[in-house]
Write a protein that holds these residues in place. Structure first.
Motif, PDB file in Angstrom:
ATOM      1  N   HIS A   1     -43.724  -0.147  32.201  1.00  0.00           N
ATOM      2  CA  HIS A   1     -42.397  -0.761  32.233  1.00  0.00           C
ATOM      3  C   HIS A   1     -41.807  -0.636  30.827  1.00  0.00           C
ATOM      4  O   HIS A   1     -42.489  -0.923  29.844  1.00  0.00           O
ATOM      5  CB  HIS A   1     -42.493  -2.244  32.607  1.00  0.00           C
ATOM      6  CG  HIS A   1     -42.880  -2.479  34.021  1.00  0.00           C
ATOM      7  ND1 HIS A   1     -44.187  -2.447  34.451  1.00  0.00           N
ATOM      8  CD2 HIS A   1     -42.125  -2.745  35.115  1.00  0.00           C
ATOM      9  CE1 HIS A   1     -44.223  -2.696  35.754  1.00  0.00           C
ATOM     10  NE2 HIS A   1     -42.995  -2.879  36.177  1.00  0.00           N
ATOM     11  N   TYR A   2     -40.547  -0.252  30.757  1.00  0.00           N
ATOM     12  CA  TYR A   2     -39.846  -0.170  29.478  1.00  0.00           C
ATOM     13  C   TYR A   2     -38.611  -1.073  29.535  1.00  0.00           C
ATOM     14  O   TYR A   2     -37.871  -1.050  30.517  1.00  0.00           O
ATOM     15  CB  TYR A   2     -39.436   1.278  29.166  1.00  0.00           C
ATOM     16  CG  TYR A   2     -40.594   2.128  28.738  1.00  0.00           C
ATOM     17  CD1 TYR A   2     -40.997   2.151  27.403  1.00  0.00           C
ATOM     18  CD2 TYR A   2     -41.295   2.897  29.656  1.00  0.00           C
ATOM     19  CE1 TYR A   2     -42.073   2.930  27.002  1.00  0.00           C
ATOM     20  CE2 TYR A   2     -42.369   3.677  29.260  1.00  0.00           C
ATOM     21  CZ  TYR A   2     -42.746   3.680  27.937  1.00  0.00           C
ATOM     22  OH  TYR A   2     -43.814   4.438  27.531  1.00  0.00           O
ATOM     23  N   PHE A   3     -38.427  -1.843  28.500  1.00  0.00           N
ATOM     24  CA  PHE A   3     -37.301  -2.761  28.393  1.00  0.00           C
ATOM     25  C   PHE A   3     -36.377  -2.237  27.307  1.00  0.00           C
ATOM     26  O   PHE A   3     -36.838  -1.846  26.239  1.00  0.00           O
ATOM     27  CB  PHE A   3     -37.808  -4.170  28.047  1.00  0.00           C
ATOM     28  CG  PHE A   3     -38.754  -4.710  29.072  1.00  0.00           C
ATOM     29  CD1 PHE A   3     -38.287  -5.503  30.107  1.00  0.00           C
ATOM     30  CD2 PHE A   3     -40.113  -4.416  29.022  1.00  0.00           C
ATOM     31  CE1 PHE A   3     -39.157  -5.992  31.066  1.00  0.00           C
ATOM     32  CE2 PHE A   3     -40.985  -4.897  29.980  1.00  0.00           C
ATOM     33  CZ  PHE A   3     -40.505  -5.690  31.012  1.00  0.00           C
ATOM     34  N   TRP A   4     -35.084  -2.231  27.588  1.00  0.00           N
ATOM     35  CA  TRP A   4     -34.143  -1.732  26.588  1.00  0.00           C
ATOM     36  C   TRP A   4     -32.928  -2.630  26.523  1.00  0.00           C
ATOM     37  O   TRP A   4     -32.587  -3.320  27.485  1.00  0.00           O
ATOM     38  CB  TRP A   4     -33.772  -0.283  26.855  1.00  0.00           C
ATOM     39  CG  TRP A   4     -33.002   0.004  28.108  1.00  0.00           C
ATOM     40  CD1 TRP A   4     -33.460  -0.045  29.400  1.00  0.00           C
ATOM     41  CD2 TRP A   4     -31.642   0.416  28.193  1.00  0.00           C
ATOM     42  NE1 TRP A   4     -32.465   0.306  30.265  1.00  0.00           N
ATOM     43  CE2 TRP A   4     -31.341   0.601  29.565  1.00  0.00           C
ATOM     44  CE3 TRP A   4     -30.648   0.653  27.260  1.00  0.00           C
ATOM     45  CZ2 TRP A   4     -30.098   1.010  30.000  1.00  0.00           C
ATOM     46  CZ3 TRP A   4     -29.405   1.069  27.701  1.00  0.00           C
ATOM     47  CH2 TRP A   4     -29.137   1.244  29.056  1.00  0.00           C
ATOM     48  N   ARG A   5     -32.334  -2.674  25.342  1.00  0.00           N
ATOM     49  CA  ARG A   5     -31.146  -3.507  25.145  1.00  0.00           C
ATOM     50  C   ARG A   5     -30.237  -2.855  24.114  1.00  0.00           C
ATOM     51  O   ARG A   5     -30.678  -2.108  23.248  1.00  0.00           O
ATOM     52  CB  ARG A   5     -31.535  -4.921  24.742  1.00  0.00           C
ATOM     53  CG  ARG A   5     -32.256  -5.054  23.425  1.00  0.00           C
ATOM     54  CD  ARG A   5     -32.676  -6.487  23.207  1.00  0.00           C
ATOM     55  NE  ARG A   5     -33.356  -6.679  21.939  1.00  0.00           N
ATOM     56  CZ  ARG A   5     -33.824  -7.835  21.516  1.00  0.00           C
ATOM     57  NH1 ARG A   5     -33.679  -8.916  22.263  1.00  0.00           N
ATOM     58  NH2 ARG A   5     -34.423  -7.937  20.357  1.00  0.00           N
ATOM     59  N   VAL A   6     -28.949  -3.185  24.252  1.00  0.00           N
ATOM     60  CA  VAL A   6     -27.918  -2.624  23.383  1.00  0.00           C
ATOM     61  C   VAL A   6     -26.997  -3.752  22.935  1.00  0.00           C
ATOM     62  O   VAL A   6     -26.635  -4.622  23.726  1.00  0.00           O
ATOM     63  CB  VAL A   6     -27.086  -1.546  24.115  1.00  0.00           C
ATOM     64  CG1 VAL A   6     -26.007  -0.980  23.207  1.00  0.00           C
ATOM     65  CG2 VAL A   6     -27.979  -0.442  24.649  1.00  0.00           C
ATOM     66  N   SER A   7     -26.626  -3.709  21.671  1.00  0.00           N
ATOM     67  CA  SER A   7     -25.684  -4.669  21.104  1.00  0.00           C
ATOM     68  C   SER A   7     -24.599  -3.907  20.361  1.00  0.00           C
ATOM     69  O   SER A   7     -24.891  -2.957  19.630  1.00  0.00           O
ATOM     70  CB  SER A   7     -26.415  -5.608  20.144  1.00  0.00           C
ATOM     71  OG  SER A   7     -25.496  -6.417  19.465  1.00  0.00           O
ATOM     72  N   ALA A   8     -23.351  -4.323  20.554  1.00  0.00           N
ATOM     73  CA  ALA A   8     -22.242  -3.717  19.812  1.00  0.00           C
ATOM     74  C   ALA A   8     -22.215  -4.295  18.405  1.00  0.00           C
ATOM     75  O   ALA A   8     -22.500  -5.471  18.199  1.00  0.00           O
ATOM     76  CB  ALA A   8     -20.923  -3.988  20.529  1.00  0.00           C
ATOM     77  N   MET A   9     -21.857  -3.458  17.438  1.00  0.00           N
ATOM     78  CA  MET A   9     -21.838  -3.889  16.043  1.00  0.00           C
ATOM     79  C   MET A   9     -20.481  -3.587  15.412  1.00  0.00           C
ATOM     80  O   MET A   9     -19.831  -2.609  15.744  1.00  0.00           O
ATOM     81  CB  MET A   9     -22.942  -3.203  15.252  1.00  0.00           C
ATOM     82  CG  MET A   9     -24.327  -3.548  15.753  1.00  0.00           C
ATOM     83  SD  MET A   9     -25.609  -2.924  14.695  1.00  0.00           S
ATOM     84  CE  MET A   9     -25.434  -4.010  13.299  1.00  0.00           C
ATOM     85  N   LYS A  10     -20.109  -4.459  14.503  1.00  0.00           N
ATOM     86  CA  LYS A  10     -18.861  -4.307  13.748  1.00  0.00           C
ATOM     87  C   LYS A  10     -19.185  -4.647  12.290  1.00  0.00           C
ATOM     88  O   LYS A  10     -18.989  -5.776  11.852  1.00  0.00           O
ATOM     89  CB  LYS A  10     -17.812  -5.251  14.332  1.00  0.00           C
ATOM     90  CG  LYS A  10     -16.408  -4.993  13.893  1.00  0.00           C
ATOM     91  CD  LYS A  10     -15.455  -5.893  14.672  1.00  0.00           C
ATOM     92  CE  LYS A  10     -14.053  -5.759  14.172  1.00  0.00           C
ATOM     93  NZ  LYS A  10     -13.164  -6.690  14.845  1.00  0.00           N
ATOM     94  N   PRO A  11     -19.734  -3.693  11.535  1.00  0.00           N
ATOM     95  CA  PRO A  11     -20.211  -3.974  10.178  1.00  0.00           C
ATOM     96  C   PRO A  11     -19.147  -4.476   9.207  1.00  0.00           C
ATOM     97  O   PRO A  11     -19.480  -5.087   8.210  1.00  0.00           O
ATOM     98  CB  PRO A  11     -20.764  -2.628   9.703  1.00  0.00           C
ATOM     99  CG  PRO A  11     -21.018  -1.858  10.938  1.00  0.00           C
ATOM    100  CD  PRO A  11     -20.015  -2.331  11.942  1.00  0.00           C
ATOM    101  N   GLU A  12     -17.874  -4.246   9.507  1.00  0.00           N
ATOM    102  CA  GLU A  12     -16.826  -4.706   8.584  1.00  0.00           C
ATOM    103  C   GLU A  12     -16.666  -6.229   8.586  1.00  0.00           C
ATOM    104  O   GLU A  12     -16.045  -6.785   7.695  1.00  0.00           O
ATOM    105  CB  GLU A  12     -15.493  -4.051   8.926  1.00  0.00           C
ATOM    106  CG  GLU A  12     -14.901  -4.555  10.232  1.00  0.00           C
ATOM    107  CD  GLU A  12     -13.640  -3.830  10.620  1.00  0.00           C
ATOM    108  OE1 GLU A  12     -12.827  -4.436  11.327  1.00  0.00           O
ATOM    109  OE2 GLU A  12     -13.462  -2.679  10.234  1.00  0.00           O
TER     110      GLU A  12
END
Length: 147
Positions: free
Chosen positions: A115-126
């Motif tokens: 089983h593989y778990f994956w996640r994504v988060s949006a980033m705004k470095p400014e």
């Protein structure tokens, strides 16, 4: 005695200076005039939205040792933080990409029958005031066992 007189003159000058700066139209002291309210730029405080994960779908079976993780773009995001792990708490990371510019990530070397778990988060470095990263969107998939 000279020191006492010097301190007295300094305190008097400071008091008169502060009062002249803080006087309002009625002649009374307005302390808010000394400290104007902070002006915040609200665009720097907005947290990026959660990305919508598109493939592989939740609990999808992958018949290969590689997969392409894809998600929909977030309009306010400049980059993405992606993690792939073999546990739901993301302690055992297989792959991690920070500041990824695209909306896909190729992963290779997947073990069969896991089983593989994956996640994504949006980033705004400014965003300088702490709201750099939005919330994660998570999913998982399974690699088929070879016999």
């Amino acid at each position: 005695m000279k020191i006492f007189v010097s301190v007295l003159v300094f305190v008097t000058a400071l008091t008169v200076g502060v009062q002249s700066l803080a006087m309002n139209k009625e002649g009374s002291i307005d302390m808010d005039g000394l400290f104007p309210p902070p002006q915040s730029n609200l665009s720097f405080g907005e947290r990026p939205a959660k990305p919508e994960l598109t493939a592989p779908s939740f609990f999808q079976k992958i018949n290969a040792s590689q997969a392409t993780l894809t998600w929909k773009a977030v309009p306010t995001a400049e980059s993405y933080h992606v993690q792939l792990a073999t546990d739901p708490n993301f302690k055992w990371l297989v792959k991690e990409e920070q500041l990824l510019k695209g909306t896909t990530l190729e992963v290779a070397g997947l073990e069969s029958g896991k089983h593989y778990f994956w996640r994504v988060s949006a980033m705004k470095p400014e965003n300088k005031n702490g709201h750099i990263q939005g919330a994660f969107s998570s999913s998982m998939f399974v690699t088929s066992a070879t016999k």
